[in-house]
Design a protein around this motif. Structure first.
Motif, short mmCIF file in Angstrom:
data_model
loop_
_atom_site.label_atom_id
_atom_site.label_comp_id
_atom_site.label_asym_id
_atom_site.label_seq_id
_atom_site.Cartn_x
_atom_site.Cartn_y
_atom_site.Cartn_z
N LEU A 28 46.59 10.88 38.05
CA LEU A 28 47.96 10.84 38.48
C LEU A 28 48.98 11.09 37.25
O LEU A 28 49.90 11.92 37.16
N THR A 29 48.66 10.74 36.14
CA THR A 29 49.37 10.81 34.86
C THR A 29 49.11 12.44 34.45
O THR A 29 50.31 12.96 34.06
N GLY A 32 51.33 14.47 36.88
CA GLY A 32 52.75 14.58 36.15
C GLY A 32 52.84 15.30 35.06
O GLY A 32 53.99 16.06 35.00
N SER A 75 59.09 6.74 44.79
CA SER A 75 57.79 6.52 44.96
C SER A 75 57.70 5.56 46.11
O SER A 75 56.73 5.63 46.90
N PHE A 250 58.23 15.41 38.34
CA PHE A 250 57.74 14.16 38.39
C PHE A 250 57.33 13.71 39.78
O PHE A 250 56.26 13.10 40.05
N VAL A 253 53.96 13.42 41.52
CA VAL A 253 53.07 12.16 41.39
C VAL A 253 53.56 11.23 42.57
O VAL A 253 52.42 10.79 43.29
N SER A 254 54.56 11.21 43.03
CA SER A 254 55.24 10.34 44.05
C SER A 254 54.74 10.79 45.29
O SER A 254 54.32 9.98 46.42
N THR A 260 46.22 8.07 46.73
CA THR A 260 46.10 7.48 45.40
C THR A 260 45.34 6.09 45.87
O THR A 260 45.68 5.46 46.67
N VAL A 267 50.48 4.24 41.15
CA VAL A 267 51.75 5.44 41.09
C VAL A 267 52.65 4.89 40.06
O VAL A 267 53.18 5.94 39.48
N GLY A 270 51.18 6.37 36.73
CA GLY A 270 51.30 7.57 36.70
C GLY A 270 52.65 8.23 36.46
O GLY A 270 52.70 9.08 35.63
N LEU A 271 53.54 7.42 37.12
CA LEU A 271 54.88 8.14 36.81
C LEU A 271 55.71 7.86 35.49
O LEU A 271 55.83 8.63 34.78
N SER A 274 53.43 9.50 32.68
CA SER A 274 53.58 11.05 32.45
C SER A 274 55.02 11.07 31.87
O SER A 274 55.24 12.03 30.89
#
Length: 539
Positions: A28-29, A32, A75, A250, A253-254, A260, A267, A270-271, A274
């Motif tokens: 996830l990172t 992002g 998110s 970004f 990611v959400s 996920t 989450v 990752g948010l 990133s």
């Protein structure tokens, strides 16, 4: 106008067709980072320098902080409703149809205008390569659109700097054709482009940091925090409002929340991960650029501060003593490398930007067509916008419509003004999402939230206030675009959408279809429960 499209109806398909949960925090990172790094850092560094000077480093931190709290709000809703439509869908479920329409209409400014800004950014790097590597002098009139000034409320063009941006038109229409015929980038190509972008920025930092000169950081904030008196959108805060564009993306990611593993944990990692990585990268790039060649703004003929992209700014940059300034470059990072005697590396960075930026244009135009597609499927826009090509299996009409609009805007406006206009739509959408999180906590507190935002009654108001604060510090013309655009949208809604709405007519469409499937509303029996209702209101 205030009718809602229930989350149960929106979730019906997602519940039937749940996605495999395979993404961890690391993936996830990276997702992002790939979505965020784009035109903002490659191009807007120059515009931010003109507004804030070396103080743009603080601007990156302010914009990143507002994005971080907005990302947490986004998110929670994305994990509850992992379907197409972004903030438009969430607002429809919480605040009703009118506000959902206004958010969807504002998202046009986010996606379509952002695609135009990236197209102009791509053009700057391509023209720099053509002139520096191939030694071909591209005609000035065909490498930029006119400078625009506001004569009262009437935008007035100044053609002294350019007439039309031909490369920006070419890349916008080329990406549109790819999307129309169904050619999409594979995960492998996207991962390669992430590596290319990160490698290019890393090389820039490695070459510029060792030679930085502390004298280039003074004065640190030549235009102060809020700009000189009688100016809007200048200073450190004004630059933060513009540089906000560098972080948009970004939400990729959400929107991956449904795929996920352990979204409550992964989450937010990752948010925030990133955003933190990109903020550190952006700060090091800003320090390298300022320290290597300086980042002091140019001034108008009368010594006053001037907006990037304005006629006075263009006139100042045409003076011989300002020709090599960072703020006057259309390809800021490549320009810095050439100025410190790394012309070959500068050209290589230009090639990296030329290769990577079209993928950002593709993502923006694709996102815009999906917003149009969902709004048309809800009946708020003409049904033609949701038609799917029989051979290509893509929403070809809305894709062509969007691509042509993107190309026209890219041809006629400078990147800084386009980014500011895009930010006005994005900040409005994020503001509404921040309110929607709070409203849904009150209206439906027991609903399952795969990601539940901590300290919601502190973070969500901070997010809303931060978005409003940055919006207020945009340039006057960018701020005025949103209410004027919103007024046009309201007229369209009152003339068409309010009468044609599927929800208003008792028709419930499947909320999440692949573009391959032809859309079509299915009228239910009056009073019938939703497809997942067990008869007691539970799902």
């Amino acid at each position: 106008m205030w009718r809602v499209k229930s989350l149960d109806a929106i979730l019906a398909t997602a519940q039937k067709k749940s996605l495999h949960r395979s993404l961890g925090a690391f993936q996830l990172t990276l997702l992002g980072v790939g979505a965020i790094i784009g035109t903002g850092i490659f191009v807007l560094t120059a515009a931010a320098s003109q507004k804030a000077g070396p103080g743009m480093m603080i601007s990156f931190v302010i914009a990143g902080a507002v994005c971080a709290v907005a990302a947490l709000c986004y998110s929670e809703l994305a994990s509850m409703a992992p379907v197409s439509g972004s903030a438009y869908t969430y607002t429809y479920a919480v605040m009703g149809e009118l506000l959902a329409w206004m958010v969807g209409w504002a998202l046009i400014l986010e996606y379509a205008v952002a695609a135009s800004a990236v197209s102009v950014g791509w053009s700057g790097y391509v023209l720099g390569l053509i002139e520096n590597a191939l030694h071909f002098d591209w005609p000035d009139m065909l490498q930029a659109g006119p400078a625009w000034t506001m004569n009262g409320f009437v935008p007035t063009p100044d053609f002294s700097a350019g007439v039309v941006n031909i490369p920006a038109i070419v890349v916008a229409l080329a990406v549109t054709m790819l999307l129309m015929i169904g050619t999409t980038e594979s995960a492998r190509v996207n991962a390669l482009l992430v590596v290319v972008k990160v490698a290019a920025l890393t090389v820039f930092v490695v070459l510029t940091l060792p030679i930085l000169q502390t004298g280039n950081f003074s004065p640190f904030a030549p235009n102060g925090w809020f700009g000189p008196e009688n100016t809007t959108g200048m200073g450190i805060v004004g630059a933060a409002a513009s540089i906000f564009f560098a972080y948009v993306g970004f939400d990729a990611v959400s929107t991956a929340a449904e795929e996920t593993k352990n979204p409550q944990r992964n989450v937010p990692i990752g948010l925030i991960g990133s955003l933190a990585i990109c903020t550190v990268f952006y700060l090091m790039v800003a320090v390298g650029a300022v320290g290597a060649i300086g980042a002091q703004p140019v001034v108008g003929a009368d010594g006053s501060a001037v907006q990037p992209g304005s006629a006075a700014f263009i006139a100042a940059c045409q003076l011989a003593e300002n020709a090599d300034r960072l703020v006057c470059s259309n390809e800021a990072l490549a320009h810095v490398l050439r100025e410190i005697n790394f012309p070959a590396v500068g050209n290589a960075l230009g090639i990296a930007a030329m290769l990577a930026l079209p993928s950002v244009i593709l993502m923006m135009i694709y996102g815009q067509t999906r917003i149009f597609f969902v709004m048309a499927r809800d009946g708020l826009l003409p049904e033609a916008f949701s038609r799917v090509h029989p051979k290509w299996k893509t929403p070809h009409i809305v894709t062509l419509f969007t691509g042509v609009a993107v190309a026209i805007a890219a041809a006629l406006f400078p990147v800084g003004q386009l980014a500011d206009i895009s930010n006005s739509g994005t900040l409005f959408a994020f503001f509404m999402v921040s309110l929607a999180v709070l409203m849904l906590r009150v209206k439906d507190p027991k609903r399952h939230r795969p990601f539940r935002m901590p300290l919601v009654w502190i973070i969500a108001p901070i997010s809303a206030a931060g978005c409003a604060f940055l919006f207020w510090n945009l340039p006057f013309d960018a701020k005025m675009v949103l209410p004027i655009w919103g007024g046009i949208g309201l007229v369209v809604y009152l003339l068409y959408g309010i009468r044609k709405s599927h929800v208003g007519r008792g028709m419930f469409d499947v909320p999440e279809l692949d573009p391959d499937a032809p859309p079509g509303p299915v009228p239910p029996m009056p009073g019938a429960p939703s497809p997942t209702d067990d008869g007691r209101g539970h799902h």
